[in-house]
Design a protein around this motif. Structure first.
Motif, PDB file in Angstrom:
ATOM      1  N   PHE A 234       0.854  -1.284  -0.093  1.00 12.05           N
ATOM      2  CA  PHE A 234       0.118  -0.193  -0.263  1.00 12.05           C
ATOM      3  C   PHE A 234       1.268   1.699  -0.244  1.00 12.05           C
ATOM      4  O   PHE A 234       0.480   2.350   0.561  1.00 12.05           O
ATOM      5  N   VAL A 235       2.108   1.153  -0.869  1.00  6.73           N
ATOM      6  CA  VAL A 235       3.013   2.446  -0.690  1.00  6.73           C
ATOM      7  C   VAL A 235       2.740   3.804  -1.493  1.00  6.73           C
ATOM      8  O   VAL A 235       2.497   4.367  -0.790  1.00  6.73           O
ATOM      9  N   ARG A 236       2.050   2.870  -2.708  1.00  7.08           N
ATOM     10  CA  ARG A 236       1.376   4.347  -3.401  1.00  7.08           C
ATOM     11  C   ARG A 236       0.289   5.230  -3.044  1.00  7.08           C
ATOM     12  O   ARG A 236       0.316   6.005  -2.873  1.00  7.08           O
ATOM     13  N   GLN A 237      -0.394   4.581  -1.112  1.00  6.98           N
ATOM     14  CA  GLN A 237      -1.756   4.970  -1.070  1.00  6.98           C
ATOM     15  C   GLN A 237      -0.762   6.172  -0.387  1.00  6.98           C
ATOM     16  O   GLN A 237      -1.862   6.628   0.589  1.00  6.98           O
ATOM     17  N   THR A 238      -0.101   5.041   0.692  1.00  7.64           N
ATOM     18  CA  THR A 238       0.496   5.746   2.067  1.00  7.64           C
ATOM     19  C   THR A 238       1.573   6.395   1.768  1.00  7.64           C
ATOM     20  O   THR A 238       1.432   7.493   2.559  1.00  7.64           O
ATOM     21  N   VAL A 239       2.279   6.618   1.074  1.00  7.27           N
ATOM     22  CA  VAL A 239       3.648   7.554   0.807  1.00  7.27           C
ATOM     23  C   VAL A 239       3.410   8.482  -0.190  1.00  7.27           C
ATOM     24  O   VAL A 239       3.751   9.396  -0.414  1.00  7.27           O
ATOM     25  N   TYR A 240       3.480   7.410  -1.918  1.00  3.74           N
ATOM     26  CA  TYR A 240       3.363   8.396  -2.833  1.00  3.74           C
ATOM     27  C   TYR A 240       1.734   9.033  -3.136  1.00  3.74           C
ATOM     28  O   TYR A 240       1.397   8.338  -4.011  1.00  3.74           O
ATOM     29  N   ARG A 241       1.793   9.092  -2.442  1.00  2.96           N
ATOM     30  CA  ARG A 241      -0.366  10.034  -2.717  1.00  2.96           C
ATOM     31  C   ARG A 241       0.031  11.639  -3.161  1.00  2.96           C
ATOM     32  O   ARG A 241      -0.997  11.596  -3.217  1.00  2.96           O
TER      33      ARG A 241
ATOM     34  N   GLY B 259       3.846  10.054  -9.419  1.00  5.05           N
ATOM     35  CA  GLY B 259       3.235  10.234  -7.178  1.00  5.05           C
ATOM     36  C   GLY B 259       3.974  10.277  -7.066  1.00  5.05           C
ATOM     37  O   GLY B 259       5.454   9.489  -7.041  1.00  5.05           O
ATOM     38  N   ILE B 260       4.333  11.228  -5.826  1.00  5.27           N
ATOM     39  CA  ILE B 260       5.058  11.396  -5.729  1.00  5.27           C
ATOM     40  C   ILE B 260       5.103  12.113  -3.620  1.00  5.27           C
ATOM     41  O   ILE B 260       3.549  11.578  -3.256  1.00  5.27           O
ATOM     42  N   ASP B 261       5.970  12.354  -2.730  1.00 10.50           N
ATOM     43  CA  ASP B 261       5.570  11.612  -1.417  1.00 10.50           C
ATOM     44  C   ASP B 261       6.060  12.715  -1.067  1.00 10.50           C
ATOM     45  O   ASP B 261       6.575  14.178  -0.972  1.00 10.50           O
ATOM     46  N   PRO B 262       4.622  13.664  -0.663  1.00 13.16           N
ATOM     47  CA  PRO B 262       4.524  15.462  -0.343  1.00 13.16           C
ATOM     48  C   PRO B 262       5.155  15.475   0.554  1.00 13.16           C
ATOM     49  O   PRO B 262       6.031  16.977   1.294  1.00 13.16           O
ATOM     50  N   ASN B 263       6.161  14.926   1.733  1.00 12.39           N
ATOM     51  CA  ASN B 263       6.824  15.201   2.278  1.00 12.39           C
ATOM     52  C   ASN B 263       8.610  15.322   2.572  1.00 12.39           C
ATOM     53  O   ASN B 263       9.203  15.225   3.375  1.00 12.39           O
ATOM     54  N   ARG B 264       8.518  14.734   1.201  1.00 12.83           N
ATOM     55  CA  ARG B 264       9.785  13.940   0.643  1.00 12.83           C
ATOM     56  C   ARG B 264       9.552  13.808  -1.179  1.00 12.83           C
ATOM     57  O   ARG B 264       9.233  12.865  -1.635  1.00 12.83           O
ATOM     58  N   PRO B 265       9.572  15.490  -1.646  1.00  6.64           N
ATOM     59  CA  PRO B 265       9.092  15.309  -2.884  1.00  6.64           C
ATOM     60  C   PRO B 265      10.017  14.720  -3.882  1.00  6.64           C
ATOM     61  O   PRO B 265       9.765  14.293  -5.242  1.00  6.64           O
ATOM     62  N   ALA B 266      11.396  15.185  -3.271  1.00  8.47           N
ATOM     63  CA  ALA B 266      12.484  13.799  -4.079  1.00  8.47           C
ATOM     64  C   ALA B 266      12.177  12.712  -4.431  1.00  8.47           C
ATOM     65  O   ALA B 266      12.335  12.205  -5.575  1.00  8.47           O
ATOM     66  N   CYS B 267      10.921  12.238  -3.525  1.00  3.77           N
ATOM     67  CA  CYS B 267      11.185  11.163  -3.542  1.00  3.77           C
ATOM     68  C   CYS B 267       9.630  10.413  -4.461  1.00  3.77           C
ATOM     69  O   CYS B 267       8.977  10.874  -4.762  1.00  3.77           O
ATOM     70  N   VAL B 268       9.553   9.451  -5.756  1.00  2.00           N
ATOM     71  CA  VAL B 268       9.083   9.017  -6.683  1.00  2.00           C
ATOM     72  C   VAL B 268       8.491   7.943  -6.721  1.00  2.00           C
ATOM     73  O   VAL B 268       9.422   6.722  -6.015  1.00  2.00           O
ATOM     74  N   ASN B 269       7.547   6.965  -7.169  1.00  2.00           N
ATOM     75  CA  ASN B 269       6.265   6.437  -7.347  1.00  2.00           C
ATOM     76  C   ASN B 269       7.372   5.465  -7.677  1.00  2.00           C
ATOM     77  O   ASN B 269       7.945   6.000  -8.469  1.00  2.00           O
ATOM     78  N   CYS B 270       6.854   3.964  -7.708  1.00  2.00           N
ATOM     79  CA  CYS B 270       8.357   2.787  -7.889  1.00  2.00           C
ATOM     80  C   CYS B 270       7.261   1.781  -7.957  1.00  2.00           C
ATOM     81  O   CYS B 270       6.405   1.333  -7.152  1.00  2.00           O
ATOM     82  N   ASN B 271       7.802   1.183  -9.173  1.00  2.00           N
ATOM     83  CA  ASN B 271       7.450  -0.896  -8.841  1.00  2.00           C
ATOM     84  C   ASN B 271       8.352  -1.307  -7.480  1.00  2.00           C
ATOM     85  O   ASN B 271       9.393  -1.910  -7.578  1.00  2.00           O
ATOM     86  N   ALA B 272       7.415  -1.878  -6.533  1.00  3.18           N
ATOM     87  CA  ALA B 272       7.731  -1.933  -5.435  1.00  3.18           C
ATOM     88  C   ALA B 272       8.002  -3.871  -5.130  1.00  3.18           C
ATOM     89  O   ALA B 272       7.287  -4.227  -4.333  1.00  3.18           O
ATOM     90  N   LYS B 273       7.149  -4.372  -6.345  1.00  2.00           N
ATOM     91  CA  LYS B 273       6.774  -5.917  -6.176  1.00  2.00           C
ATOM     92  C   LYS B 273       8.217  -6.802  -5.699  1.00  2.00           C
ATOM     93  O   LYS B 273       7.669  -7.386  -5.134  1.00  2.00           O
TER      94      LYS B 273
END
Length: 285
Positions: free
Chosen positions: A176-183, A246-260
């Motif tokens: 659930f990292v997309r919904q909780t981190v890169y929101r 999707g990015i982390d609003p608390n760490r804008p340089a963090c970009v959503n990724c494939n966490a499989k």
């Protein structure tokens, strides 16, 4: 993660499908970086530490975690081989306790600009680690003879159950990292790709790639790439194309990724710890 054009670890170009010339240049870039590492290892390590994502406090804490884990595992193995079960028992309790404290306070040391589950999940893992320390302690108290195999096996079973729960929480966090981190969704433009090699389990080198995005968030411009790079040399996003990321609003340089890969890895570890606990319970004398 934030893109640093001066980081010699990565080869940057504007090809989505890497050409033969690009593959040669990638190999040359990796070899050159390796030679620089070998020629000046301390300088290279210092440079890598400076470029590593995260605050100074986060880096120190990461080193502390790694050193503590290594020393703890070695000390436990030595105690078990010497049949010093009581010492191994207390080392396990100490490790779970100290990691519980570290995970609970880790967010206060600054957040890392790398892939991670949400802060709340990390804190839950810390609480579970503390509960595991208590569980190992209580399990050991159930056996009066601390020199017996039953004593250490009972403690290890409690530890395996705790590790199973921690890995399960990590798996859920990664799912659930997309919904909780890169929101936070932003408009971005792919400006190119970075590529390098990473070591595989069979000691071979596997090429990895990631698109580099240019975007703005709250008036600040960023150039960053997904926190986990994809395997292979060829990308999937056209260079020059616009897309939403999707990015982390608390760490804008963090970009959503494939966490499989992370989900699968944590799931495997969870099953391994659960299986170990069951096997030890069945073999309990």
């Amino acid at each position: 993660m934030r893109y640093d054009p001066d980081n010699r670890k990565y080869y940057f170009n504007k090809e989505m499908i890497l050409s033969e010339q690009g593959k040669r240049e990638l190999s040359e870039c990796y070899d050159q970086y390796g030679m620089e590492m070998m020629a000046s290892p301390f300088e290279a390590m210092n440079d890598a530490m400076k470029r590593a994502p995260g605050s100074h406090g986060e880096k120190i804490l990461s080193v502390l975690i790694g050193v503590s884990l290594f020393i703890g595992i070695v000390a436990t193995a030595i105690c078990l081989s010497a049949k010093q079960f009581d010492a191994a028992y207390w080392i396990m309790i100490f490790l779970f306790f100290i990691f519980g404290i570290i995970f609970a306070v880790r967010p206060f040391f600054g957040v890392s600009d790398s892939f991670s589950e949400s802060v709340i999940m990390v804190r839950i893992e810390g609480v579970v680690s503390l509960l595991t320390a208590a569980g190992v302690f209580l399990a050991g108290r159930m056996v009066t003879d601390h020199s017996s195999v039953r004593f250490i096996m009972t403690a290890v079973i409690a530890a395996m159950i705790g590790l199973f729960i921690i890995m399960l929480i990590k798996t859920i966090g990664y799912i659930f990292v997309r919904q909780t981190v890169y929101r936070q969704t932003v408009d971005a433009t792919c400006i190119g790709y970075i590529r390098t090699y990473e070591s595989a389990s069979n000691e071979s080198l596997t090429p990895v790639n990631a698109p580099v995005y240019d975007y703005s968030y709250e008036g600040v411009r960023y150039q960053a790439f997904p926190d986990i790079m994809d395997r292979g040399t060829d990308g999937t996003v056209q260079v020059g194309s616009s897309c939403k990321i999707g990015i982390d609003p608390n760490r804008p340089a963090c970009v959503n990724c494939n966490a499989k890969r992370y989900v699968v890895t944590m799931s495997v570890f969870a099953l391994m710890f659960l299986a170990a606990a069951i096997i030890l319970f069945v073999l309990l004398p």
